[in-house]
Design a protein around this motif. Structure first.
Motif, PDB file in Angstrom:
ATOM      1  N   SER A 149       0.849  -1.192   0.000  1.00 39.15           N
ATOM      2  CA  SER A 149       0.000   0.000   0.000  1.00 39.15           C
ATOM      3  C   SER A 149       0.888   1.246   0.000  1.00 39.15           C
ATOM      4  O   SER A 149       2.044   1.166  -0.428  1.00 39.15           O
ATOM      5  CB  SER A 149      -0.922  -0.029   1.225  1.00 39.15           C
ATOM      6  N   TYR A 150       0.352   2.372   0.462  1.00 41.66           N
ATOM      7  CA  TYR A 150       1.171   3.583   0.500  1.00 41.66           C
ATOM      8  C   TYR A 150       0.875   4.374   1.767  1.00 41.66           C
ATOM      9  O   TYR A 150      -0.227   4.329   2.309  1.00 41.66           O
ATOM     10  CB  TYR A 150       0.970   4.441  -0.754  1.00 41.66           C
ATOM     11  N   LEU A 151       1.903   5.087   2.212  1.00 42.71           N
ATOM     12  CA  LEU A 151       1.802   5.871   3.446  1.00 42.71           C
ATOM     13  C   LEU A 151       1.381   7.288   3.082  1.00 42.71           C
ATOM     14  O   LEU A 151       1.972   7.917   2.214  1.00 42.71           O
ATOM     15  CB  LEU A 151       3.161   5.874   4.161  1.00 42.71           C
ATOM     16  N   LEU A 152       0.350   7.779   3.784  1.00 43.58           N
ATOM     17  CA  LEU A 152      -0.245   9.067   3.423  1.00 43.58           C
ATOM     18  C   LEU A 152       0.403  10.226   4.178  1.00 43.58           C
ATOM     19  O   LEU A 152       0.482  11.345   3.668  1.00 43.58           O
ATOM     20  CB  LEU A 152      -1.739   9.007   3.762  1.00 43.58           C
ATOM     21  N   VAL A 162       1.533   1.527  12.176  1.00 44.86           N
ATOM     22  CA  VAL A 162       0.667   2.362  11.330  1.00 44.86           C
ATOM     23  C   VAL A 162      -0.780   1.913  11.508  1.00 44.86           C
ATOM     24  O   VAL A 162      -1.045   0.840  12.046  1.00 44.86           O
ATOM     25  CB  VAL A 162       1.066   2.244   9.834  1.00 44.86           C
ATOM     26  N   ARG A 163      -1.703   2.764  11.070  1.00 42.38           N
ATOM     27  CA  ARG A 163      -3.108   2.351  11.088  1.00 42.38           C
ATOM     28  C   ARG A 163      -3.760   2.738   9.762  1.00 42.38           C
ATOM     29  O   ARG A 163      -3.319   3.681   9.096  1.00 42.38           O
ATOM     30  CB  ARG A 163      -3.852   2.917  12.288  1.00 42.38           C
ATOM     31  N   PRO A 164      -4.794   2.009   9.386  1.00 41.81           N
ATOM     32  CA  PRO A 164      -5.390   2.253   8.075  1.00 41.81           C
ATOM     33  C   PRO A 164      -6.248   3.506   8.061  1.00 41.81           C
ATOM     34  O   PRO A 164      -6.873   3.856   9.083  1.00 41.81           O
ATOM     35  CB  PRO A 164      -6.267   1.015   7.841  1.00 41.81           C
ATOM     36  N   VAL A 165      -6.292   4.175   6.930  1.00 40.57           N
ATOM     37  CA  VAL A 165      -7.253   5.260   6.699  1.00 40.57           C
ATOM     38  C   VAL A 165      -7.951   4.973   5.369  1.00 40.57           C
ATOM     39  O   VAL A 165      -7.390   4.308   4.499  1.00 40.57           O
ATOM     40  CB  VAL A 165      -6.583   6.650   6.683  1.00 40.57           C
ATOM     41  N   LEU A 176      -6.554   2.602  -4.114  1.00 47.46           N
ATOM     42  CA  LEU A 176      -6.069   3.891  -3.596  1.00 47.46           C
ATOM     43  C   LEU A 176      -6.946   4.410  -2.467  1.00 47.46           C
ATOM     44  O   LEU A 176      -6.534   5.320  -1.732  1.00 47.46           O
ATOM     45  CB  LEU A 176      -6.009   4.923  -4.725  1.00 47.46           C
ATOM     46  N   ASP A 177      -8.147   3.857  -2.297  1.00 50.23           N
ATOM     47  CA  ASP A 177      -9.017   4.280  -1.197  1.00 50.23           C
ATOM     48  C   ASP A 177      -8.488   3.825   0.160  1.00 50.23           C
ATOM     49  O   ASP A 177      -8.980   4.266   1.195  1.00 50.23           O
ATOM     50  CB  ASP A 177     -10.441   3.728  -1.383  1.00 50.23           C
ATOM     51  N   LEU A 178      -7.523   2.920   0.137  1.00 54.42           N
ATOM     52  CA  LEU A 178      -6.901   2.454   1.380  1.00 54.42           C
ATOM     53  C   LEU A 178      -5.512   3.058   1.478  1.00 54.42           C
ATOM     54  O   LEU A 178      -4.723   2.977   0.526  1.00 54.42           O
ATOM     55  CB  LEU A 178      -6.788   0.924   1.372  1.00 54.42           C
ATOM     56  N   SER A 179      -5.212   3.692   2.617  1.00 53.11           N
ATOM     57  CA  SER A 179      -3.860   4.180   2.840  1.00 53.11           C
ATOM     58  C   SER A 179      -3.552   4.036   4.323  1.00 53.11           C
ATOM     59  O   SER A 179      -4.361   3.479   5.073  1.00 53.11           O
ATOM     60  CB  SER A 179      -3.726   5.627   2.360  1.00 53.11           C
TER      61      SER A 179
END
Ligand SMILES: [Zn+2]
Lengths: 196, 478
Positions: A149-152, A162-165, A176-179
Motif C-alpha cells: 500500500s502507501y503511506l499518506l 501504522v493504522r489504516p485510513v 487507492l481508497d486504502l492508505s
C-alpha cells in the motif's frame, strides 16, 4: 461535446452510455537528420476499459465504508486452515475452497506495522498519487501475507506502527481508497477525503 | 509455513540430450527508429546462420518448430506479433507459439524450445526473442510495464513497476546490507563493472567508463537505488537454435561452434510480493539446513524466508537445474555466468538464490573479486566471472531477447569465439560504434560450463539455463 463512458449492469449485461474512445489524427514521423524523410506515423488512441472486480467487489466497496476486509481459509482439511489472507483472496491458494470474508479493520488498527517501504520519486503515466510516493508493505499479527500500500502521512521506517485510513469521501473504488498513517496520527491531520 | 511435495520437487529429466548449436543477435539500442522489429529478428537469425557457415535458407531447412519470446504486445502495438515475425522469417508452415513471462520471457522461450527437442517432437527448434520499447515515451513505457503488476492491487499505485520491486530491495538493503555505506559502494561497483564490460561489447548500448562515485552521484530513483543502479530499456532481438544430437553434429560440421549441451529449468513465485507466505529454505546441493539456523540472529529481520529478500523462483530454478545436471557448487562447477541484473541489488540477491554465496553473504562475491574477468585484487582470472556482456545494466534489456542474449554470451565463451565475435572491427563499424582503443579480450580461457539466469520483475518467473561442453559433463546421464 463528449461524455465520459459510463456502464451499468442490467439483466446480467453491461449497458454502455457515452464515449468509450476518441478518434484522433495519425501524424507522420520524419527524420530531421535525413532530409525529413518519412520514418513512420503516430497512432493516437484514447479508450475506456470496462473491468469487473468479481468476487473482490465487496473488498473495494468496503474500503469506501471504512472497513478493511480479508479472507480466511476455513476448510478443516486444508493445511492452510485458519490462514488469513491480505490481499483478499477469493479462494484459498492451497485447497481452492472459497474463503470466509473477515473484517480485519480492528486487527489492522492494533497490529499493523511497516515490513518494508520505498520512497519513489518517479511514476508512470496516469499516476494520481503525489510524489514522492511512499510505498509500504504492511504486516499484521496472525495474517500470513504482507499487504502492499502507501503511506499518506509521515516518513516510513521499518517496524513503524501504522493504522489504516480510508477515502470515504469521494471514493475512487480502487485500492487507492486504502492508505496508512503513523499510529499516533490525530484525526484532524488526515488529508482531505480520508478518515479512520 | 507452506510445503512443497516430492512430486513438485522431482528432478526434471530430458528424454534425450539437447544441444545449443548456434545463436545470434541484433544490435541493441535505446531506440532503433529505422528498423522494423522483423528486420532486427532477421539480423539475429542471419548471424546465427553465419556462425555455422550456413546460409539462412540452409539453416531454415532444418527447423521444425518455432518459439517466440515477446513480452509486451502493447509496446509493439501488435497482438500476435509472433505471427508477423514468423511470416517475415519465411518459416511457414511450421508450428509456432508465443511465450510470455515478463523479464524471464527470453529464458522461458529457451525452456520451451529445449523441451520440444528433449521430448522428440522436434529435432531442430528456433527460439527467437525481441522487444521494442522505444515507441512510447518513458512515462507511458513505465505505465505499460506496470500493467504486468496486479492491475487492481498494485499498478494504480504510481503506475511504476520499479516501486513494486524496490520495497524488496529496501528490505534486503536494511536486513542483509545493514544499510552500510560499504555495501552501497559494493552495489555501485557492480554498475561500474557492467557498464565497463559493455565497452568491449559492440552489441551493447550502455557502455560507460565510470567510477563508484559517479554511480553514487547519479540521480536518486528510489533510495538507496540510483539511476546508474538500474538496467537499460532497449530494442533488439536474439535467437538460438536448439537441436538433438544428430542434427547438432550435422549443422556444426563446417563450423567453429562445438554443439553445447543445454538444460533449462524454471521456477515461479507470487506475482504480488504481498502474497508471499513463509517456508523453509529449499536447499541447494552445497547448502545444509544447519547453516541457516542463525540467519535471523546474524541478520535481524532475516529469519522470514523468502520474505521480501529472496527470490524463491530463482532458488527453485537452480534447485531443479543443479540436480538435473550434477552441479554441486556453482562457483566451482561453472566457468562463466550471466545474471539478470535488473538492479545492482537484485544482482546480489540472485548470487544467494543460486548458491554462488549463502543467503546473507552475496556481497562477498563482488568484494572478493570472484565476479570479475580478472580479479582486481589479485590480477588473476576471476573465479566465476559474471555479466561480461555488460548484462542488463550495460548491454541491454530488450525484455523478450534478454534471456537469449545471455545464452548467446555464455555460449561464445564455451565456443572460444568471444574475441572473434566481440572484437570484429566491421561489426563495430556496422553498428555505428567506436571500438575503444583499450578494447580487451574478455574470453574466459578454457570455459567448459556456464549458467544464465533470466528473471521476471518481482521474481514471478525465473529460468536457469545451463550449458556444458559435452566432453565436460558433471553427470553422465544428465
Ligand atoms: Zn485452504
Amino acid at each position: 461535446m463528449s461524455q465520459y463512458g459510463q456502464v451499468q449492469v442490467k439483466n446480467n449485461r453491461y449497458k454502455f452510455r457515452g464515449d468509450f474512445h476518441r478518434l484522433e489524427q495519425h501524424m507522420p514521423i520524419r527524420d530531421a537528420d535525413n532530409g525529413w524523410k518519412l520514418v513512420g506515423v503516430t497512432k493516437p488512441r484514447d479508450m475506456t476499459y470496462v473491468h469487473s472486480y468479481g468476487g473482490e467487489a465487496v473488498f473495494f466497496e468496503s474500503l469506501s465504508q471504512g472497513k478493511l476486509l480479508a479472507t480466511k481459509c476455513e476448510n478443516p482439511d486444508c493445511e492452510a486452515n485458519g490462514s488469513v489472507f491480505q490481499p483478499f483472496r477469493i479462494y484459498c491458494p492451497d485447497c481452492l475452497s472459497k474463503c470466509a470474508v473477515v473484517d480485519m479493520t480492528e486487527r489492522a488498527e492494533k497490529t499493523a506495522q511497516i515490513h518494508t517501504y520505498m520512497v519513489c520519486t518517479r511514476s508512470g503515466a496516469f499516476n494520481v498519487l503525489d510524489k514522492p510516493i511512499r510505498f509500504i508493505n504492511v504486516e499484521f499479527e496472525n495474517v500470513s501475507t504482507i499487504l502492499f500500500s502507501y503511506l499518506l502521512v509521515g516518513e516510513p521506517v521499518i517496524g513503524m506502527r501504522v493504522r489504516p485510513v480510508f477515502k470515504v469521501f469521494n471514493p475512487t473504488y480502487t485500492i487507492l481508497d486504502l492508505s496508512w498513517v503513523p499510529a499516533d496520527t490525530p484525526a484532524e491531520s488526515l488529508p482531505e477525503g480520508f478518515a479512520f | 509455513m507452506i510445503k512443497f511435495s516430492d512430486q513438485q520437487l522431482k528432478t526434471p529429466k530430458f528424454m534425450r540430450p539437447v544441444y545449443l548449436v548456434t545463436a545470434g543477435q541484433s544490435k541493441y539500442d535505446r531506440a532503433i527508429p529505422h528498423k522494423r522489429t522483423e528486420e532486427l529478428c532477421i539480423d539475429a537469425f542471419k548471424m546465427a546462420a553465419e556462425l555455422l557457415d550456413l546460409t539462412p535458407a540452409e539453416l531454415k531447412r532444418y527447423i521444425h518448430t518455432c518459439y517466440y519470446g515477446h513480452f509486451a504486445d502493447h509496446f509493439g502495438d501488435q497482438l500476435l506479433g509472433e505471427a508477423v515475425i514468423h511470416d517475415r522469417l519465411g518459416l511457414d508452415p511450421l508450428g509456432n507459439v508465443g511465450i510470455k513471462s515478463g523479464g524471464a520471457t527470453g529464458g522461458s522461450t529457451l525452456w520451451e524450445a529445449a523441451k520440444a527437442v528433449a521430448s522428440g517432437y522436434s529435432d531442430c527448434v528456433l527460439a527467437m526473442g525481441w522487444e521494442r520499447m522505444d515507441e512510447v515515451p518513458t512515462d507511458e513505457g513505465n505505465f505499460l510495464i506496470a500493467s504486468a503488476a496486479d492491475r487492481d492491487w498494485e499498478s494504480p499505485m504510481g503506475q511504476i513497476y520499479t516501486g513494486y520491486y524496490a520495497v524488496m530491495a529496501q528490505k534486503y538493503w536494511q536486513v542483509f546490507g545493514k544499510a552500510e555505506a560499504s555495501f552501497r559502494r559494493t552495489l555501485a561497483e557492480i554498475s561500474v563493472k557492467h557498464h565497463g564490460y559493455a565497452r568491449f561489447n559492440p552489441f551493447a548500448h550502455g557502455a560507460m567508463k565510470i567510477t563508484v562515485d559517479d554511480v553514487l552521484m547519479s540521480p536518486m530513483v528510489a533510495d538507496p537505488l540510483r539511476a546508474l543502479d538500474a538496467c537499460l530499456m532497449s530494442v533488439g532481438a536474439a535467437c538460438a537454435i536448439i537441436c538433438d544430437e544428430p542434427t547438432a553434429m550435422e549443422l556444426s560440421k563446417n563450423s567453429k561452434n562445438k554443439p553445447l549441451r543445454i538444460w533449462v529449468t524454471a521456477g515461479s513465485h507470487t506475482l504480488r510480493p504481498a502474497d508471499r507466505r513463509n517456508m523453509a529454505i529449499p536447499l541447494l546441493p552445497n547448502e545444509t539446513a544447519s547453516q541457516y539456523k542463525n540467519l535471523g540472529k546474524e541478520f535481524p529481520g532475516g529469519d522470514r524466508y523468502p520474505g521480501f529478500t529472496g527470490f524463491l523462483a530463482a532458488r527453485v530454478a537452480a534447485y531443479y537445474g543443479y540436480r538435473m545436471t550434477g552441479v554441486v557448487d556453482p562457483t566451482e562447477d561453472f566457468d562463466v555466468i550471466e545474471l539478470h541484473d535488473a538492479f545492482t541489488i537484485s544482482d546480489v540477491q540472485t548470487y544467494e538464490d543460486i548458491g554462488v554465496r549463502p543467503y546473507g553473504h552475496g556481497r562477498d562475491y563482488v568484494e572478493s573479486g570472484d565476479c570479475y574477468h580478472t580479479n582486481p585484487h589479485t590480477g588473476k582470472p576471476g573465479k566465476l566471472p559474471s555479466n561480461l556482456s555488460g548484462g542488463l545494466i550495460g548491454c541491454m534489456h530488450a525484455v523478450g531477447a534478454s534471456g537469449i542474449m545471455q545464452v548467446f554470451e555464455i555460449a561464445t565463451h564455451l565456443w572460444g569465439r568471444w574475441a572473434e565475435i566481440h572484437g570484429d572491427k566491421n561489426r563495430w563499424q556496422e553498428f555505428g560504434r567506436t571500438k575503444p582503443a583499450d578494447w580487451t579480450d574478455l574470453q574466459v580461457k578454457g570455459a567448459k560450463r556456464a549458467l544464465s539466469v533470466s528473471h521476471a520483475g518481482v521474481g514471478s518467473h525465473v529460468t536457469a539455463t545451463i550449458l556444458m561442453d559435452p566432453d565436460h559433463l558433471l553427470k553422465k546421464d544428465a
